[in-house]
Write a protein that holds these residues in place. Structure first.
Motif, PDB file in Angstrom:
ATOM      1  N   PRO A  66      -2.322  -3.495   2.576  1.00  0.00           N
ATOM      2  CA  PRO A  66      -1.047  -3.713   1.874  1.00  0.00           C
ATOM      3  C   PRO A  66      -0.664  -2.552   0.971  1.00  0.00           C
ATOM      4  CG  PRO A  66      -2.429  -5.676   1.766  1.00  0.00           C
ATOM      5  CD  PRO A  66      -3.290  -4.575   2.294  1.00  0.00           C
ATOM      6  N   LEU A  67      -1.653  -1.885   0.393  1.00  0.00           N
ATOM      7  CA  LEU A  67      -1.376  -0.750  -0.483  1.00  0.00           C
ATOM      8  C   LEU A  67      -0.826   0.429   0.315  1.00  0.00           C
ATOM      9  CD1 LEU A  67      -4.639  -0.877  -2.645  1.00  0.00           C
ATOM     10  CD2 LEU A  67      -2.462  -2.045  -3.052  1.00  0.00           C
ATOM     11  N   VAL A  68      -1.432   0.687   1.466  1.00  0.00           N
ATOM     12  CA  VAL A  68      -0.971   1.777   2.323  1.00  0.00           C
ATOM     13  C   VAL A  68       0.427   1.474   2.858  1.00  0.00           C
ATOM     14  CG1 VAL A  68      -1.421   3.045   4.456  1.00  0.00           C
ATOM     15  CG2 VAL A  68      -3.323   2.432   2.956  1.00  0.00           C
ATOM     16  N   ASP A  69       0.636   0.230   3.280  1.00  0.00           N
ATOM     17  CA  ASP A  69       1.935  -0.172   3.817  1.00  0.00           C
ATOM     18  C   ASP A  69       3.027   0.025   2.774  1.00  0.00           C
ATOM     19  OD1 ASP A  69       3.434  -1.083   5.980  1.00  0.00           O
ATOM     20  OD2 ASP A  69       3.305  -3.179   5.352  1.00  0.00           O
ATOM     21  N   ALA A  70       2.757  -0.393   1.547  1.00  0.00           N
ATOM     22  CA  ALA A  70       3.746  -0.254   0.479  1.00  0.00           C
ATOM     23  C   ALA A  70       4.033   1.213   0.174  1.00  0.00           C
ATOM     24  CB  ALA A  70       3.250  -0.967  -0.778  1.00  0.00           C
ATOM     25  N   GLU A  71       2.993   2.047   0.206  1.00  0.00           N
ATOM     26  CA  GLU A  71       3.194   3.470  -0.075  1.00  0.00           C
ATOM     27  C   GLU A  71       4.015   4.139   1.025  1.00  0.00           C
ATOM     28  OE1 GLU A  71       3.084   7.322  -1.690  1.00  0.00           O
ATOM     29  OE2 GLU A  71       2.953   5.306  -2.542  1.00  0.00           O
ATOM     30  N   LEU A  72       3.762   3.762   2.276  1.00  0.00           N
ATOM     31  CA  LEU A  72       4.547   4.329   3.373  1.00  0.00           C
ATOM     32  C   LEU A  72       6.007   3.887   3.272  1.00  0.00           C
ATOM     33  CD1 LEU A  72       2.089   4.027   6.405  1.00  0.00           C
ATOM     34  CD2 LEU A  72       2.724   6.086   5.122  1.00  0.00           C
ATOM     35  N   ASN A  73       6.226   2.640   2.856  1.00  0.00           N
ATOM     36  CA  ASN A  73       7.602   2.175   2.655  1.00  0.00           C
ATOM     37  C   ASN A  73       8.299   2.968   1.561  1.00  0.00           C
ATOM     38  OD1 ASN A  73       7.343   0.232   4.650  1.00  0.00           O
ATOM     39  ND2 ASN A  73       6.867  -1.417   3.219  1.00  0.00           N
ATOM     40  N   ARG A  74       7.530   3.349   0.537  1.00  0.00           N
ATOM     41  CA  ARG A  74       8.107   4.153  -0.545  1.00  0.00           C
ATOM     42  C   ARG A  74       8.456   5.552  -0.060  1.00  0.00           C
ATOM     43  NH1 ARG A  74       7.057   8.027  -3.969  1.00  0.00           N
ATOM     44  NH2 ARG A  74       4.989   8.401  -3.069  1.00  0.00           N
ATOM     45  N   ARG A  75       7.569   6.126   0.729  1.00  0.00           N
ATOM     46  CA  ARG A  75       7.777   7.489   1.212  1.00  0.00           C
ATOM     47  C   ARG A  75       8.900   7.568   2.242  1.00  0.00           C
ATOM     48  NH1 ARG A  75       1.796  10.201   2.266  1.00  0.00           N
ATOM     49  NH2 ARG A  75       0.902   9.751   0.205  1.00  0.00           N
ATOM     50  N   PHE A  76       9.059   6.494   3.020  1.00  0.00           N
ATOM     51  CA  PHE A  76      10.042   6.496   4.098  1.00  0.00           C
ATOM     52  C   PHE A  76      11.022   5.340   3.900  1.00  0.00           C
ATOM     53  CE2 PHE A  76       6.101   8.293   5.894  1.00  0.00           C
ATOM     54  CZ  PHE A  76       6.559   9.541   6.258  1.00  0.00           C
ATOM     55  N   PRO A  77      12.061   5.566   3.098  1.00  0.00           N
ATOM     56  CA  PRO A  77      13.036   4.495   2.840  1.00  0.00           C
ATOM     57  C   PRO A  77      13.632   3.950   4.138  1.00  0.00           C
ATOM     58  CG  PRO A  77      13.357   6.333   1.336  1.00  0.00           C
ATOM     59  CD  PRO A  77      12.367   6.789   2.349  1.00  0.00           C
ATOM     60  N   GLY A  78      13.652   2.640   4.250  1.00  0.00           N
ATOM     61  CA  GLY A  78      14.146   1.991   5.462  1.00  0.00           C
ATOM     62  C   GLY A  78      13.036   1.466   6.348  1.00  0.00           C
ATOM     63  N   ARG A  79      11.820   2.005   6.201  1.00  0.00           N
ATOM     64  CA  ARG A  79      10.699   1.569   7.029  1.00  0.00           C
ATOM     65  C   ARG A  79      10.391   0.089   6.819  1.00  0.00           C
ATOM     66  NH1 ARG A  79       5.216   0.899   6.225  1.00  0.00           N
ATOM     67  NH2 ARG A  79       3.858   1.274   8.047  1.00  0.00           N
ATOM     68  N   ALA A  80      10.594  -0.409   5.613  1.00  0.00           N
ATOM     69  CA  ALA A  80      10.264  -1.804   5.307  1.00  0.00           C
ATOM     70  C   ALA A  80      11.084  -2.793   6.134  1.00  0.00           C
ATOM     71  CB  ALA A  80      10.474  -2.083   3.819  1.00  0.00           C
ATOM     72  N   ASP A  81      12.217  -2.332   6.684  1.00  0.00           N
ATOM     73  CA  ASP A  81      13.077  -3.216   7.483  1.00  0.00           C
ATOM     74  C   ASP A  81      12.735  -3.192   8.967  1.00  0.00           C
ATOM     75  OD1 ASP A  81      14.622  -4.192   5.364  1.00  0.00           O
ATOM     76  OD2 ASP A  81      15.930  -2.434   5.417  1.00  0.00           O
ATOM     77  N   ARG A  82      11.624  -2.536   9.338  1.00  0.00           N
ATOM     78  CA  ARG A  82      11.317  -2.412  10.757  1.00  0.00           C
ATOM     79  C   ARG A  82      10.998  -3.746  11.422  1.00  0.00           C
ATOM     80  NH1 ARG A  82       6.918  -1.571   7.828  1.00  0.00           N
ATOM     81  NH2 ARG A  82       4.816  -1.995   8.631  1.00  0.00           N
ATOM     82  N   ARG A  83      10.730  -4.781  10.635  1.00  0.00           N
ATOM     83  CA  ARG A  83      10.455  -6.104  11.200  1.00  0.00           C
ATOM     84  C   ARG A  83      11.599  -7.078  10.897  1.00  0.00           C
ATOM     85  NH1 ARG A  83       5.068  -5.284   8.718  1.00  0.00           N
ATOM     86  NH2 ARG A  83       3.722  -4.292  10.261  1.00  0.00           N
ATOM     87  N   ALA A  84      12.787  -6.567  10.721  1.00  0.00           N
ATOM     88  CA  ALA A  84      13.960  -7.410  10.487  1.00  0.00           C
ATOM     89  C   ALA A  84      14.115  -8.397  11.638  1.00  0.00           C
ATOM     90  CB  ALA A  84      15.209  -6.540  10.365  1.00  0.00           C
TER      91      ALA A  84
END
Length: 252
Positions: A66-84
């Protein structure tokens, strides 16, 4: 230097006081590996399957996924929506990806000639990455979702692994196309995904599709689009990682 390949069975092996400094594991199955009292300074792991929601990776008893996932979402804005899961958010997710790739393409345009063909540590070059994404779109959009009889473009990157996975190698180009030609085909595939997402409904997203690699396994239009989004974000991350190395002048 010892080299181990597919015919070497190290399943359940035990390494005690073993010097593995500088070792490289590529395509290796390290699931369930336990490390105790190990020196890991500088250890680097690339494992995109960590984020499928069914795995864990413990470091000193802490699940770091979860920590890595959150950091990647921070580095790459929009990545968090990949499972919309709804049409509107999927459109937003794809728009973010298009803007991200556009910025990266613009960055590459400012780099020295030949950059797109540079391989870092044996990884795909930038041009090859774009060719792979053409193949990924053809597989999960044109073949899986749209049921096209001849979904593959000749510029899609083919390798031994995918050749053994049911692809018609005869329709795929052997000679590397020019970067300009790759960009043209890639832009067309991006537009195809955009158009499909623009027209999806909740009912269509839930409709069944056969897995393009094994029809015995069911997919949905939504799961196929999620695979495309995952492919896009992961390979973008690899691409910018290697562009950073090229710009830094090391590791190419």
């Amino acid at each position: 230097m010892a080299t181990f390949g597919p015919t070497d069975d190290l399943h359940g092996a035990e390494f005690v006081d073993t010097d593995l400094r500088g070792a490289r594991f590529v395509g290796a199955d390290l699931s369930g590996v336990v490390m105790r009292g190990v020196q890991v300074e500088g250890l680097e792991i690339e494992a995109p399957w960590l984020f499928d929601g069914e795995t864990f990776l413990l470091v000193d008893g802490v699940d770091v996924i979860p920590l890595v996932d959150a950091e990647l979402n921070r580095r790459f804005p929009g990545r968090a929506d990949r499972r919309a899961t709804d049409p509107e958010r999927l459109a937003t997710a794809w728009d973010a990806l298009e803007r991200t790739w556009a910025a990266t393409l613009a960055r590459v345009d400012t780099m020295p000639a030949g950059t797109v063909d540079v391989s870092v540590a044996g990884e795909w070059s930038f041009a090859q990455t774009l060719r792979h994404l053409v193949l990924a779109t053809d597989t999960w959009l044109r073949k899986a979702i749209l049921h096209e009889e001849q979904p593959y473009h000749p510029y899609g990157l083919i390798d031994a692994a995918t050749a053994d996975d049911g692809f018609d190698v005869s329709v795929l180009a052997r000679d590397a196309p020019s970067y300009v030609d790759i960009l043209e085909v890639r832009a067309g595939r991006v537009a195809m995904v955009r158009d499909v997402i623009a027209g999806v409904t909740p009912e269509l997203l839930a409709s069944a599709r056969p897995n393009p690699h094994d029809p015995a396994y069911p997919e949905t239009v939504l799961s196929c689009l999620h695979t495309i989004l995952e492919e896009e974000w992961e390979h973008h991350r690899y691409a910018v990682r290697d562009l950073d190395v090229i710009e830094g002048g090391t590791g190419a």
